[in-house]
Each structure stands twice: as structure tokens, then as C-alpha cells.
Design a protein around this motif. Structure first.
Motif, PDB file in Angstrom:
ATOM      1  N   ALA A   1      42.164   0.198  50.617  1.00  0.00           N
ATOM      2  CA  ALA A   1      43.210  -0.403  49.916  1.00  0.00           C
ATOM      3  C   ALA A   1      43.128  -1.624  49.199  1.00  0.00           C
ATOM      4  O   ALA A   1      43.336  -1.911  48.144  1.00  0.00           O
ATOM      5  CB  ALA A   1      44.540  -0.681  51.103  1.00  0.00           C
ATOM      6  N   ASP A   2      42.217  -2.435  49.953  1.00  0.00           N
ATOM      7  CA  ASP A   2      41.757  -3.747  49.435  1.00  0.00           C
ATOM      8  C   ASP A   2      40.807  -3.370  48.138  1.00  0.00           C
ATOM      9  O   ASP A   2      40.745  -4.051  47.138  1.00  0.00           O
ATOM     10  CB  ASP A   2      40.993  -4.665  50.319  1.00  0.00           C
ATOM     11  CG  ASP A   2      41.973  -5.289  51.222  1.00  0.00           C
ATOM     12  OD1 ASP A   2      43.111  -5.199  50.958  1.00  0.00           O
ATOM     13  OD2 ASP A   2      41.593  -5.698  52.290  1.00  0.00           O
ATOM     14  N   GLN A   3      39.831  -2.354  48.206  1.00  0.00           N
ATOM     15  CA  GLN A   3      39.140  -1.983  47.034  1.00  0.00           C
ATOM     16  C   GLN A   3      39.816  -1.638  45.842  1.00  0.00           C
ATOM     17  O   GLN A   3      39.407  -1.972  44.838  1.00  0.00           O
ATOM     18  CB  GLN A   3      38.182  -0.924  47.388  1.00  0.00           C
ATOM     19  CG  GLN A   3      37.185  -0.485  46.320  1.00  0.00           C
ATOM     20  CD  GLN A   3      36.331   0.858  46.987  1.00  0.00           C
ATOM     21  OE1 GLN A   3      36.290   1.075  48.012  1.00  0.00           O
ATOM     22  NE2 GLN A   3      35.520   1.435  45.806  1.00  0.00           N
ATOM     23  N   HIS A   4      40.832  -1.049  46.011  1.00  0.00           N
ATOM     24  CA  HIS A   4      41.597  -0.467  44.841  1.00  0.00           C
ATOM     25  C   HIS A   4      43.043  -1.168  44.635  1.00  0.00           C
ATOM     26  O   HIS A   4      43.909  -0.943  43.753  1.00  0.00           O
ATOM     27  CB  HIS A   4      41.982   0.970  45.039  1.00  0.00           C
ATOM     28  CG  HIS A   4      41.023   2.077  45.040  1.00  0.00           C
ATOM     29  ND1 HIS A   4      40.028   2.430  43.958  1.00  0.00           N
ATOM     30  CD2 HIS A   4      40.361   2.612  45.998  1.00  0.00           C
ATOM     31  CE1 HIS A   4      39.206   3.088  44.344  1.00  0.00           C
ATOM     32  NE2 HIS A   4      39.195   3.198  45.535  1.00  0.00           N
ATOM     33  N   GLY A   5      42.954  -2.322  45.197  1.00  0.00           N
ATOM     34  CA  GLY A   5      43.923  -3.404  45.024  1.00  0.00           C
ATOM     35  C   GLY A   5      45.562  -2.867  45.078  1.00  0.00           C
ATOM     36  O   GLY A   5      46.625  -3.006  44.437  1.00  0.00           O
ATOM     37  N   LEU A   6      45.614  -2.209  46.264  1.00  0.00           N
ATOM     38  CA  LEU A   6      47.009  -1.476  46.731  1.00  0.00           C
ATOM     39  C   LEU A   6      47.926  -2.473  47.146  1.00  0.00           C
ATOM     40  O   LEU A   6      47.429  -3.231  47.987  1.00  0.00           O
ATOM     41  CB  LEU A   6      46.820  -0.250  47.465  1.00  0.00           C
ATOM     42  CG  LEU A   6      46.036   1.097  46.802  1.00  0.00           C
ATOM     43  CD1 LEU A   6      45.875   2.085  47.898  1.00  0.00           C
ATOM     44  CD2 LEU A   6      46.679   1.365  45.652  1.00  0.00           C
ATOM     45  N   THR A   7      49.265  -2.362  46.723  1.00  0.00           N
ATOM     46  CA  THR A   7      49.991  -3.377  47.371  1.00  0.00           C
ATOM     47  C   THR A   7      50.636  -2.974  48.747  1.00  0.00           C
ATOM     48  O   THR A   7      50.669  -1.816  48.954  1.00  0.00           O
ATOM     49  CB  THR A   7      51.089  -3.892  46.555  1.00  0.00           C
ATOM     50  OG1 THR A   7      51.946  -2.780  46.278  1.00  0.00           O
ATOM     51  CG2 THR A   7      50.723  -4.216  45.107  1.00  0.00           C
ATOM     52  N   ASP A   8      51.310  -3.959  49.446  1.00  0.00           N
ATOM     53  CA  ASP A   8      52.010  -3.702  50.686  1.00  0.00           C
ATOM     54  C   ASP A   8      53.044  -2.602  50.515  1.00  0.00           C
ATOM     55  O   ASP A   8      53.223  -1.534  51.250  1.00  0.00           O
ATOM     56  CB  ASP A   8      52.223  -4.766  51.512  1.00  0.00           C
ATOM     57  CG  ASP A   8      51.164  -5.786  51.975  1.00  0.00           C
ATOM     58  OD1 ASP A   8      49.880  -5.260  52.078  1.00  0.00           O
ATOM     59  OD2 ASP A   8      51.400  -6.780  52.102  1.00  0.00           O
ATOM     60  N   ASP A   9      54.015  -2.732  49.430  1.00  0.00           N
ATOM     61  CA  ASP A   9      54.801  -1.722  49.067  1.00  0.00           C
ATOM     62  C   ASP A   9      54.243  -0.610  49.124  1.00  0.00           C
ATOM     63  O   ASP A   9      54.913   0.357  49.079  1.00  0.00           O
ATOM     64  CB  ASP A   9      55.656  -2.383  47.708  1.00  0.00           C
ATOM     65  CG  ASP A   9      56.625  -3.699  48.296  1.00  0.00           C
ATOM     66  OD1 ASP A   9      56.643  -3.959  49.503  1.00  0.00           O
ATOM     67  OD2 ASP A   9      56.835  -4.388  47.491  1.00  0.00           O
ATOM     68  N   GLU A  10      53.087  -0.552  48.192  1.00  0.00           N
ATOM     69  CA  GLU A  10      52.604   0.790  47.834  1.00  0.00           C
ATOM     70  C   GLU A  10      52.218   1.369  49.185  1.00  0.00           C
ATOM     71  O   GLU A  10      52.577   2.779  49.343  1.00  0.00           O
ATOM     72  CB  GLU A  10      51.656   0.864  47.010  1.00  0.00           C
ATOM     73  CG  GLU A  10      52.076   0.362  45.475  1.00  0.00           C
ATOM     74  CD  GLU A  10      50.865   0.097  44.626  1.00  0.00           C
ATOM     75  OE1 GLU A  10      50.652   0.748  43.674  1.00  0.00           O
ATOM     76  OE2 GLU A  10      49.868  -0.577  45.094  1.00  0.00           O
ATOM     77  N   LEU A  11      51.748   0.771  50.182  1.00  0.00           N
ATOM     78  CA  LEU A  11      51.221   1.471  51.577  1.00  0.00           C
ATOM     79  C   LEU A  11      52.671   1.912  52.235  1.00  0.00           C
ATOM     80  O   LEU A  11      52.451   2.948  52.883  1.00  0.00           O
ATOM     81  CB  LEU A  11      50.521   0.367  51.966  1.00  0.00           C
ATOM     82  CG  LEU A  11      49.116   0.149  51.561  1.00  0.00           C
ATOM     83  CD1 LEU A  11      48.394  -0.880  52.199  1.00  0.00           C
ATOM     84  CD2 LEU A  11      48.143   1.415  51.618  1.00  0.00           C
ATOM     85  N   ARG A  12      53.413   0.965  52.159  1.00  0.00           N
ATOM     86  CA  ARG A  12      54.658   1.373  53.060  1.00  0.00           C
ATOM     87  C   ARG A  12      55.263   2.384  52.574  1.00  0.00           C
ATOM     88  O   ARG A  12      56.097   3.203  53.224  1.00  0.00           O
ATOM     89  CB  ARG A  12      55.709   0.106  52.995  1.00  0.00           C
ATOM     90  CG  ARG A  12      56.697   0.077  54.014  1.00  0.00           C
ATOM     91  CD  ARG A  12      57.492  -1.102  53.726  1.00  0.00           C
ATOM     92  NE  ARG A  12      56.941  -2.442  54.354  1.00  0.00           N
ATOM     93  CZ  ARG A  12      56.358  -3.393  53.694  1.00  0.00           C
ATOM     94  NH1 ARG A  12      56.578  -3.363  52.332  1.00  0.00           N
ATOM     95  NH2 ARG A  12      55.902  -4.266  54.022  1.00  0.00           N
ATOM     96  N   GLY A  13      55.140   2.718  51.171  1.00  0.00           N
ATOM     97  CA  GLY A  13      56.084   3.906  50.625  1.00  0.00           C
ATOM     98  C   GLY A  13      55.361   5.208  50.970  1.00  0.00           C
ATOM     99  O   GLY A  13      55.752   6.276  50.898  1.00  0.00           O
ATOM    100  N   LEU A  14      54.094   5.004  51.929  1.00  0.00           N
ATOM    101  CA  LEU A  14      53.587   6.483  52.455  1.00  0.00           C
ATOM    102  C   LEU A  14      54.415   6.928  53.425  1.00  0.00           C
ATOM    103  O   LEU A  14      54.384   8.137  54.044  1.00  0.00           O
ATOM    104  CB  LEU A  14      52.069   6.151  52.616  1.00  0.00           C
ATOM    105  CG  LEU A  14      51.065   5.880  51.978  1.00  0.00           C
ATOM    106  CD1 LEU A  14      49.844   5.484  52.266  1.00  0.00           C
ATOM    107  CD2 LEU A  14      50.861   7.290  50.928  1.00  0.00           C
ATOM    108  N   GLY A  15      55.211   6.085  54.142  1.00  0.00           N
ATOM    109  CA  GLY A  15      56.119   6.376  55.209  1.00  0.00           C
ATOM    110  C   GLY A  15      55.509   6.869  56.581  1.00  0.00           C
ATOM    111  O   GLY A  15      56.019   7.666  57.384  1.00  0.00           O
TER     112      GLY A  15
END
Length: 392
Positions: free
Chosen positions: A114-128
Motif C-alpha cells: 500500500a505504501d509503495q503505491h501511495g494508497l490512502t487509508d480511505d481507499e484501504l478502508r473501502g475494501l470492507g
């Protein structure tokens, strides 16, 4: 293990770009050694190591990142690094520690991806999901472009920041505009003479910067800052920003306390701005503190331009290209004259049309009869020559 976290470099930015690593993944680094170059919406800055050890990077070159994000670790020894890499993804004996919100945990592999691709917490949280693994994160990673499919490119961080400023300006500032036609023949002649005398690249833009700065005492509202309580704060000195775009992004570096500088000194500053715009090497302090903006639109054929008032300022001025026209002299005979158009956009909450017209009128007179600018420039030059003479 020491984590390399990104500090808050610019309070207006929610994300940065990791330009390049200055130390290789797995290399030994020392305290104070530059590790990585980070680009904000205003400048590039190096981040130094705070410890000796082995660098283990988590984010790739060119990736988006955010303030507070861990982009690398520095391990004290190879054994410590090996233990980290061989550790189980989730420790079954430990209570999971939420990583991005209540009830949400990332495995180490997922966090690194996630850090490598700059994914935000909101994007991760959206995985459910309660526990997010690397395979879950891969679903958010953009897929490689297929042949024949149009490429979708993300706007650079700097351009996204420009868009945010323009949007905020349009949303919050009730702007009005006015334009003035200025005969700049004498000003251009003066610029040529000063180029020969000083060796500096003096131009009409440099003369305009000097003229604008000298208007502060007579027109304080055009350099003021509007405060939230309906009051405004006058500026003690004129700090003039200049829009510069050398093809690698828009910058607005500042000529600080421009009224105290000679025209040649201003010209040298503007020349330096263009060089830094090409290289992208501005410091943060060179891009902050402005209380008025000049936007040159001097490409051939560009006559009128309407600039954007930056939030926190009350006006912006545009400079058009030189337009040569035939006019009738006092005897009714045609003669060629050189004109430009100044465009003034102003915050109507602070500045009224009468104030704007007076400001443009004073600038017009200063450029059409630039004797004061010439005297000031020549006086500065004489003073510099005397300062270089040996004492007797």
C-alpha cells in the motif's frame, strides 16, 4: 529499527511525490545522509537519515505519498532486517493494532504494498475487510496498460495543487477586472539602456515589478490580506510574485521587498527564477510571502489576459505582449507606437473599481514616463561603482 516518516513540508498539501531515492535499497547509510527527494506543490526537499544502518525502502520512485507516511526503515544490523523480513504477517499472540481505523488491520506485506503505491487509508478502508492482506491491496493497484488501450495519466502533484488553488480562488473570491492600454516605448528603450549598462537582463517585466512595488504607499488595499473577521491587514512591504512556467510546471516565486531593489537586481532575480523553474530547484522560502502577483502573458499575439487572484491576496496583474500600432501624432501624421495591456483582477470585497482604476493609472504613468525608474536605476549603479572603488 528506525522508521523514516515524511514530515509536514507544506501545510497546504495532503500528498507529495517521492521523486527519487538518493541511497539504494539495502545500502548502509549514515546519520545526516540525504536519503530521498520529496516534491511538494511548491518545491523539492531532501529528507536526511536520522540513524546509521541499512536502508529498507517501502515506496518506489515517482509514487505519491503523504505527510506522516513511513517510506522506509533503517535497520541497525543485517540480522535485525532479516528478522523483520521473516516475521509472520500477523502475530496470533498479539492483539491486532488498527492501522487505518477501528477494526482494520494490515499485514506487513499489505502495508508495504500500500505504501509503495501511495494508497490512502480511505481507499484501504473501502475494501470492507477487517484484516487486509497483500492480495487484497493488489486489487487496488492500477493494472498495466494493454496494447491499443488509451493511456490514462494522473495529473502531477504540482498541477493538482495549481488546480486546487484556482478552484479555491473561484469559489471564495468575488473578483472583478479592469484593463489599461500602456505606451511602453520609453520603458523598452530604458530597459535596453540598462541592459548595456548593468549587464543584467533588464526587461519590461522587471520595470513593471519595480513600478508595482513602489505603488504600495499610495494603494495599500491592493497589497492587503483579507482576514476572516471582515478586516484586512495592510502589508508593510511589497513582495511581488511572478508566474513562471518553463514547460515543467507553474511556479510563483517571489521578489521580496521589491521596492528596495534596483531594476537590475530585480532582473537578476527573475533570470534566476527561470533557471530554477527549468530545474525544479526552488526553495520553499522563495515561493512564499507574496502579497501581489504579476502573470506575464507575453507570447506573440497574446494581447489580453485575466489572471487569478491567489487566496490570501487581493489582486493580480497580467502583462500582455507588445502590440505595435499606428497612431496619429500631434500633427495628425501616422507613427508606429508600442503598446501593452495590463489586466488587473481584484477582490471586490476589499478593492472597488475606483481604487483599481487609480492603481492602473499610476502604473500607466510610471511606465510611460519612466524617468523615476531610470534615475533610481542609474543611482543604484553609481552607488555600486563607488562601493567597488578603493578607499582613498
Amino acid at each position: 529499527m528506525i522508521s523514516v516518516e515524511l514530515p509536514t513540508l507544506n501545510t497546504n498539501d495532503a500528498s507529495y511525490v517521492l521523486v527519487e531515492w538518493l541511497a539504494e535499497h539495502g545500502a548502509h547509510v549514515a546519520t545526516g545522509q540525504p536519503l530521498v527527494v520529496i516534491e511538494t506543490s511548491k518545491a523539492q526537499q531532501e529528507i536526511d537519515s536520522t540513524a546509521d544502518g541499512i536502508l529498507h525502502t517501502l515506496v518506489a520512485d515517482g509514487a505519491d505519498c503523504r505527510p506522516g507516511q513511513t517510506v522506509a526503515h533503517v535497520f541497525a544490523s543485517a540480522d535485525e532486517r532479516s528478522a523483520y523480513l521473516s516475521a509472520p504477517a500477523v502475530d496470533p499472540t498479539a492483539r491486532p493494532e488498527p492501522a487505518t481505523g477501528a477494526g482494520l488491520t494490515l499485514t506487513k506485506a499489505a502495508r508495504a504494498l500500500a505504501d509503495q503505491h501511495g494508497l490512502t487509508d480511505d481507499e484501504l478502508r473501502g475494501l470492507g475487510r477487517t484484516v487486509i492482506r497483500a492480495a487484497d491491496v493488489e486489487a487496488l493497484v492500477p493494472r498495466p496498460v494493454q496494447a491499443g488501450v488509451p493511456t490514462v495519466r494522473r495529473l502531477p502533484a504540482q498541477q493538482r495543487a495549481v488546480g486546487a488553488v484556482v478552484t479555491e480562488s473561484m469559489r471564495t473570491i468575488p473578483a472583478a477586472a479592469a484593463y489599461a492600454k500602456v505606451d511602453v516605448g520609453q520603458a523598452q528603450d530604458l530597459a535596453r539602456r540598462l541592459r548595456r549598462r548593468t549587464g543584467s537582463v533588464v526587461s519590461l517585466l522587471g520595470l513593471l515589478i519595480k513600478s508595482v512595488a513602489e505603488q504600495l504607499p499610495a494603494h495599500p488595499s491592493l497589497f492587503a490580506q483579507l482576514l476572516d473577521d471582515g478586516t484586512f491587514q495592510p502589508a508593510p512591504r511589497a513582495h511581488v510574485a511572478v508566474a513562471v512556467d518553463a514547460g515543467k510546471g507553474l511556479y510563483t516565486p517571489v521578489v521580496h521587498n521589491a521596492a528596495a531593489l534596483s531594476v537590475a537586481q530585480i532582473a537578476d532575480a527573475v533570470t534566476g527564477f527561470r533557471d530554477k523553474a527549468v530545474r525544479g530547484t526552488f526553495r520553499a522560502d522563495e515561493l512564499t510571502g507574496a502579497n501581489i502577483l504579476i502573470a506575464p502573458h507575453t507570447a506573440d499575439g497574446v494581447v489580453f489576459a485575466t489572471p487569478i487572484v491567489f487566496p490570501g491576496q487581493t489582486c493580480a496583474l497580467s502583462l500582455g505582449a507588445i502590440d505595435e500600432q499606428l497612431v496619429l501624432d500631434q500633427r495628425g501624421r501616422p507613427e508606429a507606437r508600442r503598446f501593452t495591456y495590463l489586466g488587473l483582477v481584484y477582490d471586490h470585497r476589499v478593492v472597488n473599481g475606483r481604487d483599481a482604476m487609480a492603481f492602473l493609472g499610476d502604473l500607466k504613468r510610471a511606465l510611460e514616463t519612466p524617468a523615476a525608474l531610470a534615475a533610481g536605476a542609474e543611482g543604484d549603479e553609481d552607488a555600486q561603482k563607488k562601493a567597488c572603488e578603493p578607499a582613498t
